[in-house]
Design a protein around this motif. Structure first.
Motif, PDB file in Angstrom:
ATOM      1  N   VAL A 137      -7.520  19.060  26.622  1.00  0.00           N
ATOM      2  CA  VAL A 137      -8.078  20.014  27.589  1.00  0.00           C
ATOM      3  C   VAL A 137      -9.555  19.726  27.793  1.00  0.00           C
ATOM      4  N   SER A 138     -10.281  19.504  26.713  1.00  0.00           N
ATOM      5  CA  SER A 138     -11.703  19.194  26.819  1.00  0.00           C
ATOM      6  C   SER A 138     -11.929  17.925  27.624  1.00  0.00           C
ATOM      7  N   THR A 144      -9.985  16.713  29.896  1.00  0.00           N
ATOM      8  CA  THR A 144      -9.653  17.004  31.289  1.00  0.00           C
ATOM      9  C   THR A 144     -10.788  17.761  31.975  1.00  0.00           C
ATOM     10  N   VAL A 145     -11.381  18.706  31.285  1.00  0.00           N
ATOM     11  CA  VAL A 145     -12.506  19.461  31.833  1.00  0.00           C
ATOM     12  C   VAL A 145     -13.691  18.529  32.071  1.00  0.00           C
ATOM     13  N   ILE A 146     -13.953  17.659  31.125  1.00  0.00           N
ATOM     14  CA  ILE A 146     -15.052  16.706  31.265  1.00  0.00           C
ATOM     15  C   ILE A 146     -14.789  15.769  32.439  1.00  0.00           C
ATOM     16  N   ALA A 202     -13.032  16.415  35.101  1.00  0.00           N
ATOM     17  CA  ALA A 202     -13.220  17.188  36.334  1.00  0.00           C
ATOM     18  C   ALA A 202     -14.704  17.334  36.649  1.00  0.00           C
ATOM     19  N   ARG A 203     -15.504  17.604  35.627  1.00  0.00           N
ATOM     20  CA  ARG A 203     -16.953  17.710  35.818  1.00  0.00           C
ATOM     21  C   ARG A 203     -17.527  16.389  36.318  1.00  0.00           C
ATOM     22  N   ASP A 204     -17.079  15.286  35.708  1.00  0.00           N
ATOM     23  CA  ASP A 204     -17.575  13.975  36.115  1.00  0.00           C
ATOM     24  C   ASP A 204     -17.184  13.650  37.553  1.00  0.00           C
ATOM     25  N   ALA A 221      -7.116  11.648  30.588  1.00  0.00           N
ATOM     26  CA  ALA A 221      -7.941  12.705  31.159  1.00  0.00           C
ATOM     27  C   ALA A 221      -8.137  12.524  32.660  1.00  0.00           C
ATOM     28  N   HIS A 222      -7.908  11.303  33.152  1.00  0.00           N
ATOM     29  CA  HIS A 222      -8.149  10.997  34.550  1.00  0.00           C
ATOM     30  C   HIS A 222      -6.876  10.937  35.370  1.00  0.00           C
TER      31      HIS A 222
END
Length: 86
Positions: A6-7, A9-11, A13-15, A68-69
């Protein structure tokens, strides 16, 4: 393990958002230059700053796990094995 995914994925999305913001900044910078509101020296100085930010973001994105991407997608948005997205 789930929290890490989850972290990541959040990172990611932020990037992705930061990458889009850099594109908007470049567009606005070009608009200012085309309107003669800034000169070439200012354009180049700000472009160098944006290039540095883009390089920092690219390095950070390359450290994230591929999951994550998205499946089959590289951090820079290109398909695996293809060139980076513009």
């Amino acid at each position: 393990m789930i929290a890490a995914a989850v972290s990541a994925t959040v990172i990611a999305a932020r990037d992705a958002l930061e990458s889009k913001l850099l594109d908007v900044k470049r567009g606005a910078l070009n608009d200012l230059r085309n309107q003669a509101r800034i000169d070439d020296s200012v354009l180049r100085r700000v472009q160098r700053h944006l290039d540095t930010e883009e390089q920092r973001l690219s390095m950070r994105m390359s450290l994230l796990p591929m999951s994550a991407h998205g499946v089959g997608e590289r951090p820079d948005g290109a398909a695996q094995g293809g060139p980076p997205a513009p």
